[in-house]
Scaffold this motif. Structure first.
Motif, PDB file in Angstrom:
ATOM      1  N   LYS A  60       0.843  -1.196   0.000  1.00 14.42           N
ATOM      2  CA  LYS A  60       0.000   0.000   0.000  1.00 14.42           C
ATOM      3  C   LYS A  60       0.880   1.248   0.000  1.00 14.42           C
ATOM      4  CE  LYS A  60      -3.551   2.327   2.731  1.00 14.42           C
ATOM      5  NZ  LYS A  60      -2.755   3.493   3.127  1.00 14.42           N
ATOM      6  N   ASN A  61       1.840   1.298   0.929  1.00 17.65           N
ATOM      7  CA  ASN A  61       2.707   2.479   1.006  1.00 17.65           C
ATOM      8  C   ASN A  61       3.509   2.659  -0.270  1.00 17.65           C
ATOM      9  OD1 ASN A  61       1.794   2.918   3.558  1.00 17.65           O
ATOM     10  ND2 ASN A  61       3.574   2.046   4.588  1.00 17.65           N
ATOM     11  N   SER A  63       2.788   1.631  -3.267  1.00 13.27           N
ATOM     12  CA  SER A  63       1.904   2.046  -4.359  1.00 13.27           C
ATOM     13  C   SER A  63       1.640   3.544  -4.303  1.00 13.27           C
ATOM     14  CB  SER A  63       0.603   1.253  -4.239  1.00 13.27           C
ATOM     15  OG  SER A  63      -0.375   1.801  -5.050  1.00 13.27           O
ATOM     16  N   GLU A  64       1.553   4.100  -3.075  1.00 11.57           N
ATOM     17  CA  GLU A  64       1.258   5.527  -2.963  1.00 11.57           C
ATOM     18  C   GLU A  64       2.420   6.414  -3.385  1.00 11.57           C
ATOM     19  OE1 GLU A  64      -0.228   5.846   1.000  1.00 11.57           O
ATOM     20  OE2 GLU A  64      -2.200   5.109   0.400  1.00 11.57           O
ATOM     21  N   THR A  65       3.622   5.852  -3.436  1.00  9.13           N
ATOM     22  CA  THR A  65       4.754   6.670  -3.907  1.00  9.13           C
ATOM     23  C   THR A  65       4.842   6.689  -5.428  1.00  9.13           C
ATOM     24  OG1 THR A  65       6.273   4.819  -3.832  1.00  9.13           O
ATOM     25  CG2 THR A  65       6.117   6.175  -1.839  1.00  9.13           C
ATOM     26  N   TRP A  68       0.593   8.163 -10.081  1.00  9.22           N
ATOM     27  CA  TRP A  68      -0.505   7.556 -10.851  1.00  9.22           C
ATOM     28  C   TRP A  68      -0.863   8.379 -12.064  1.00  9.22           C
ATOM     29  CZ3 TRP A  68      -5.091  10.086 -11.724  1.00  9.22           C
ATOM     30  CH2 TRP A  68      -5.415  11.174 -10.881  1.00  9.22           C
ATOM     31  N   GLU A 174       5.280  14.134  -0.735  1.00  6.01           N
ATOM     32  CA  GLU A 174       6.031  12.933  -1.088  1.00  6.01           C
ATOM     33  C   GLU A 174       6.949  12.516   0.052  1.00  6.01           C
ATOM     34  OE1 GLU A 174       8.058  13.180  -4.815  1.00  6.01           O
ATOM     35  OE2 GLU A 174       8.535  11.053  -4.801  1.00  6.01           O
ATOM     36  N   ARG A 177       5.087  10.389   2.305  1.00  4.07           N
ATOM     37  CA  ARG A 177       4.897   9.040   1.756  1.00  4.07           C
ATOM     38  C   ARG A 177       6.172   8.216   1.846  1.00  4.07           C
ATOM     39  NH1 ARG A 177       1.623  11.024  -3.464  1.00  4.07           N
ATOM     40  NH2 ARG A 177      -0.403  11.282  -2.482  1.00  4.07           N
ATOM     41  N   TYR A 254      -0.324   0.910  -9.436  1.00  5.74           N
ATOM     42  CA  TYR A 254      -0.507   2.323  -9.117  1.00  5.74           C
ATOM     43  C   TYR A 254      -1.749   2.584  -8.282  1.00  5.74           C
ATOM     44  CZ  TYR A 254       2.947   3.409 -12.741  1.00  5.74           C
ATOM     45  OH  TYR A 254       4.078   3.485 -13.494  1.00  5.74           O
ATOM     46  N   GLY A 257      -2.949  -0.720  -4.363  1.00  7.67           N
ATOM     47  CA  GLY A 257      -2.232  -0.368  -3.148  1.00  7.67           C
ATOM     48  C   GLY A 257      -2.593  -1.111  -1.896  1.00  7.67           C
TER      49      GLY A 257
END
Lengths: 257, 537
Positions: A60-61, A63-65, A68, A174, A177, A254, A257
């Motif tokens: 999850k983490n 994917s957030e970086t 997208w 960022e 994240r 993307y 997550g």
């Protein structure tokens, strides 16, 4: 040799009865090959699924970086290229060589655009250190004896250095994240999958673009046309598979997550 | 080049595929499936000699005749790795499909060539490239992981030579996929008029099933090997537990290919045996459909049994039980084949030329290999036998006793068709006696050693294992001698063999209806098929 029933003048290889026979065989061969491609990526998807369930927070983490927006643009780029490719096949079948060549050139341009966007994504990751395995460490020789926990990662080093953060266009958001990412053990796992999956896909994009260039030349030289378009269609099918794989990769990496 | 030869020469029996073009270049660039088959033959035979050299080295070391060990532990591990990797990836997997299959399949179908002749040549060169890449690890950076590349040893601990070996195996896998693809399309699209799917010879059914496995399983090996490469170069940590990965996942991936690969090795062998048994019994094969569909059944079941390699890996009990049961299912289609072969021989006019001896040898050895497989499929017994010499003996009985026996039988059977000459039958028989005897002397004691508890892969052993190991080593020399005699017989046959008739065995399949050796396009006129493949009586 048996008489050729097809009215076409086109030359076919000696072991086929007719051009249609040859076309049907080639098409079957291409589909079988595409099955193997799907299965190969299938192995990666299975691996991703397993580790996603083992380390849900890491994925999850991680994917957030990912950016997208860039991924979405790339999805659109590939979808457009699939359209131009399909159009090119259609124009070749109808003997409209000029516009077919333009469509093929557009497809290659889309492939290039995809790779350029990918380059920006990748290079940002190299800068901030969200890279797989040993490259994530400041000193790659560190962690050889299984003591990676004691090594400092590139991200940790970067976060301590405001000047570097600004230079690499890392926003405050960022930073949050990235901190969330390295708070998790085994966080490099996500980037391992990210780079292997997108890397293998990227190799396929390049291979596809080269193949499209090959039939682009063939189209210009009028070696393909209404009576013979097997290579155009085959490469087209390959290109659609490349597109298809990305259509699964994008949400998986993307968005989910 | 193909277009230049579309006009076939009629009636010239002296004009054939061997003299269709001359010079080394005409061979290197040939699109003729028969020549490509022979090129695989030469390549695989060479690689077999190299793999055999390592085998004899291992056995000689384990005999402990001298006071000093012959090999250092490190060298021993490398010998073992190269023996396994060469024999599996470069000899037994391509052996029958790429060599005999390439030669025989289109002729048996009544086709002029495989569907994609250029792709066929390309797969040969891809195979060569893969073999060279893999072999280069012998020179630059030897590998000591065993051919299975088990992680985390292969990814985290040992030398980078693994990258070369897995890249070579990856490349050869690509070649295997392309050959399988070519065979499937050829079988679907290029059958002669009248050659319906229930009239194709059983060799084709076997090759067809094999090709399905090649297409469906090899991509998984490809991604597994790529991941090992990625792990070595990038440190992605998918398999390395230090990085959060799971080494057991590697085993799942690896065996998902490598167990079906066992059937890539054995199914074509079964195809060869079906041809030999019916031809040398002069009797219609018993249960054509049962044999044909059992090939497909084996292919299907092969994908569901990989977990029996992992009974002691810590997988759940339920998984173990399920895999155990499904594994035993494989015995059903296999037994169907064996019983049908035996029924074919019953009241047949059986003759015992060299190919038939190899076929009988196959049936004997493969039965022992198969039955001991049932031991290993039982979870309880497998815990005892796991990673002992029992396993070594079992898979050698299946793979060597099965596949190599069939390969030798197939070579002697189709040799007249390939070269238009006969091999010395005596030479073939001597070769068989030596291989068959040597094989049992080598590997039967290993069942006993395994039951006594001698672990596999080890450089050294306890003194009580010495005698059986020495017997085993003596047997390995007999096998080596047997193959040497076989090789001499083949070379002698090529150089000085008597001229063969078109159908020296009186067989019924289509390849015997054309001249020996066949013309460039296999038949001067496309045959029309009106009956099944084994129309004896």
């Amino acid at each position: 040799m048996t008489s050729v029933s097809s009215s076409s003048e086109f030359h076919h290889q000696h072991h086929f009865k007719s051009a249609d026979h040859q076309y049907a065989s080639s098409k079957q061969g291409i589909w079988l090959f595409l099955c193997t491609e799907i299965l190969m990526f299938g192995g990666l998807f299975v691996g991703y699924l397993i580790y996603h369930s083992m380390y849900p927070t890491v994925f999850k983490n991680g994917s957030e970086t990912l950016d997208w927006k860039m991924g979405a643009v790339n999805t659109v780029v590939l979808l457009v290229s699939s359209f131009t490719m399909a159009a090119a096949i259609n124009y070749v079948q109808r003997g409209l060589h000029k516009i077919a060549a333009i469509m093929l050139a557009l497809t290659i341009a889309c492939a290039a655009a995809f790779m350029v966007i990918k380059y920006f994504e990748y290079s940002h990751k190299f800068h901030v250190g969200t890279v797989p395995g040993k490259f994530s460490l400041v000193d790659p020789s560190c962690g050889a004896g299984g003591k990676r926990a004691e090594c400092e990662s590139k991200i940790a080093a970067l976060l301590k250095n405001p000047a570097e953060l600004e230079k690499n266009h890392v926003s405050a958001e960022e930073v949050t994240r990235l901190k969330a990412v390295i708070s998790q053990p085994k966080w490099e796992m996500f980037y391992g999958f990210y780079f292997v999956m997108t890397g293998l896909h990227g190799i396929h994009v390049v291979a596809g673009a080269l193949l499209i260039f090959w039939i682009f030349i063939k189209t210009l030289r009028r070696k393909v046309g209404p009576e013979y378009y097997t290579p155009v269609e085959g490469v087209g099918l390959f290109w659609h598979v490349v597109d298809l794989v990305w259509i699964y990769l994008f949400p998986l990496l993307y968005l989910v997550g | 080049m193909s277009s230049a030869h579309t006009k076939t020469e009629h009636g010239h029996t002296d004009h054939n595929y061997l003299n269709h073009g001359s010079g080394i270049w005409s061979w290197m660039t040939t699109l003729d499936h028969k020549r490509i088959g022979l090129m695989y033959f030469a390549t695989v035979a060479t690689l077999f000699l190299i793999g055999g050299f390592f085998a004899l080295g291992i056995r000689l070391h384990l005999a402990k005749f001298g006071a000093e060990p012959l090999l250092s532990p490190d060298t021993y591990n490398k010998f073992m790795t190269f023996h396994g990797a060469i024999m599996v990836f470069m000899v037994i997997i391509p052996g029958i499909p790429a060599f005999l299959g390439n030669f025989v399949l289109p002729i048996q179908l009544g086709a002029k060539d495989v569907a994609f002749p250029r792709l066929n040549l390309a797969s040969y060169y891809i195979f060569i490239a893969g073999a060279l890449i893999a072999a280069s690890s012998m020179i630059f950076n030897q590998v000591d992981t065993g051919w299975t590349f088990y992680t985390p040893y292969s990814t985290a601990k040992t030398s980078n030579g693994v990258i070369l070996l897995v890249l070579g195996a990856f490349t050869m896998g690509f070649s295997s996929i392309l050959t399988g693809l070519n065979f499937i399309v050829t079988t679907h699209k290029l059958r002669a008029p009248g050659m319906t799917m229930d009239r194709i010879p059983l060799m084709i059914w076997a090759l067809y099933s094999t090709s399905i496995i090649q297409i469906l399983a090899t991509p998984i090996l490809a991604i597994t090997l790529l991941l090992i490469g990625a792990e070595k170069t990038l440190g992605v940590g998918i398999f390395d537990p230090d990085l959060g990965g799971d080494p057991v996942l590697f085993q799942h991936f690896f065996w998902f290919y490598s167990h079906p690969a066992v059937y890539i090795m054995i199914l074509p062998a079964m195809g060869v045996i079906s041809e030999l048994i019916t031809a040398f019994s002069k009797k219609t094969i018993f249960g054509y459909r049962a044999i044909a569909y059992s090939s497909v059944a084996i292919a299907a079941v092969s994908f569901l049994v990989w977990g029996h390699h992992m009974f002691v890996s810590g997988q759940s009990t339920i998984a173990g039980i399920v895999f155990s049961i499904i594994t035993m299912f494989v015995g059903v289609p296999t037994a169907i084949k064996l019983f049908n072969w035996i029924s074919t021989m019953y009241r047949g006019t059986v003759t015992f030329e060299a190919p038939m001896l190899f076929a009988l040898g196959f049936m004997f050895l493969f039965t022992i290999g198969g039955l001991t497989g049932v031991f290993l499929a039982s979870t309880g017994m497998d815990v005892h036998f796991h990673d002992t010499y029992f396993v070594v003996a079992h898979f050698h009985y299946v793979m060597v006793g099965g596949t190599l026996m069939a390969l030798m039988g197939g070579i002697f059977y189709w040799f007249p068709k390939m070269f238009g000459k006969m091999t010395s039958d005596l030479g073939g028989r001597i070769s068989w006696v030596l291989i068959f005897t040597g094989f049992n002397v080598t590997f039967f004691p290993q069942f006993v050693l395994g039951a006594m508890g001698m672990p596999r892969r080890y450089f050294d052993y306890l003194p009580e294992y010495t005698n059986l190991n020495q017997i085993s080593t003596v047997g390995s020399w007999l096998i080596g001698l047997g193959f040497l005699v076989g090789l001499i017989t083949i070379i002698h046959g090529i150089l000085k063999g008597e001229k063969a008739s078109d159908n020296p065995w009186g067989a019924k399949t289509l390849e015997w209806q054309t001249s020996s050796p066949p013309p460039h396009e296999n038949f001067t006129t496309t045959p029309t098929v009106t009956a099944g493949p084994y129309d004896f009586r």
